[in-house]
Design an enzyme around this catalytic site. Sequence first.
Site, PDB file in Angstrom:
ATOM      1  N   HIS A  81      -5.937  -0.412   4.470  1.00  0.00           N
ATOM      2  CA  HIS A  81      -5.531   0.989   4.337  1.00  0.00           C
ATOM      3  C   HIS A  81      -6.785   1.834   4.580  1.00  0.00           C
ATOM      4  O   HIS A  81      -7.605   1.983   3.684  1.00  0.00           O
ATOM      5  CB  HIS A  81      -4.978   1.211   2.926  1.00  0.00           C
ATOM      6  N   THR A 124       0.854  -1.182   0.000  1.00  0.00           N
ATOM      7  CA  THR A 124       0.000   0.000   0.000  1.00  0.00           C
ATOM      8  C   THR A 124       0.888   1.230   0.000  1.00  0.00           C
ATOM      9  O   THR A 124       1.910   1.277   0.676  1.00  0.00           O
ATOM     10  CB  THR A 124      -1.017   0.003   1.162  1.00  0.00           C
ATOM     11  N   CYS A 182      -3.642   8.572   6.467  1.00  0.00           N
ATOM     12  CA  CYS A 182      -4.244   7.230   6.492  1.00  0.00           C
ATOM     13  C   CYS A 182      -3.364   6.287   7.309  1.00  0.00           C
ATOM     14  O   CYS A 182      -2.189   6.554   7.541  1.00  0.00           O
ATOM     15  CB  CYS A 182      -4.367   6.672   5.081  1.00  0.00           C
TER      16      CYS A 182
END
Length: 160
Positions: free
Chosen positions: A45, A22, A28
């Site tokens: 994520h 990711t 995030c």
Amino acid sequence: MNVVVGVADCQVSSDPDHILVTYALGSCVAVSIYDPVARVGGLLHFMLPEAPADAAKSGKNPYMFADSGIPMMFREAYEMGAQKRRLRVKVAGGAQIMDEHGVFNIGQRNCVAMRKIFWKAGVIVHGEETGGTIARTMRFEMASGRIFLRSPDGPVEREL
């Protein structure tokens, strides 16, 4: 084989050939889980701490939020044979990006929400790199269960 986990996305796998990746973890947070006995792992994520009250009705993606995405990923891993007591949990992200004055504190709020969920569920975090002001990329090797992070400020990948 690289399997990209996008923003507000999750992948759970038992394929040793998979490498879950990711990118661009700013505010995030990425949550990785791995059961070394069942050889099942997952990577989430998520973007925001809490789903709005009407999230299910409005069809919002549950992986977008800590409070719905984390439990869903754990359930998917359990369905594939993972057991909570064996899980190795590692997290990264939650930086303060593009919010110099801390007005919204999304990264910090994401980390607090995640810790609260883990605390209530009795989940131990085995590795963490959160906060700061830099973005991160997380790479999860399913064959070994190893997690690696990379930041734009350096070409060197480091193990979490």
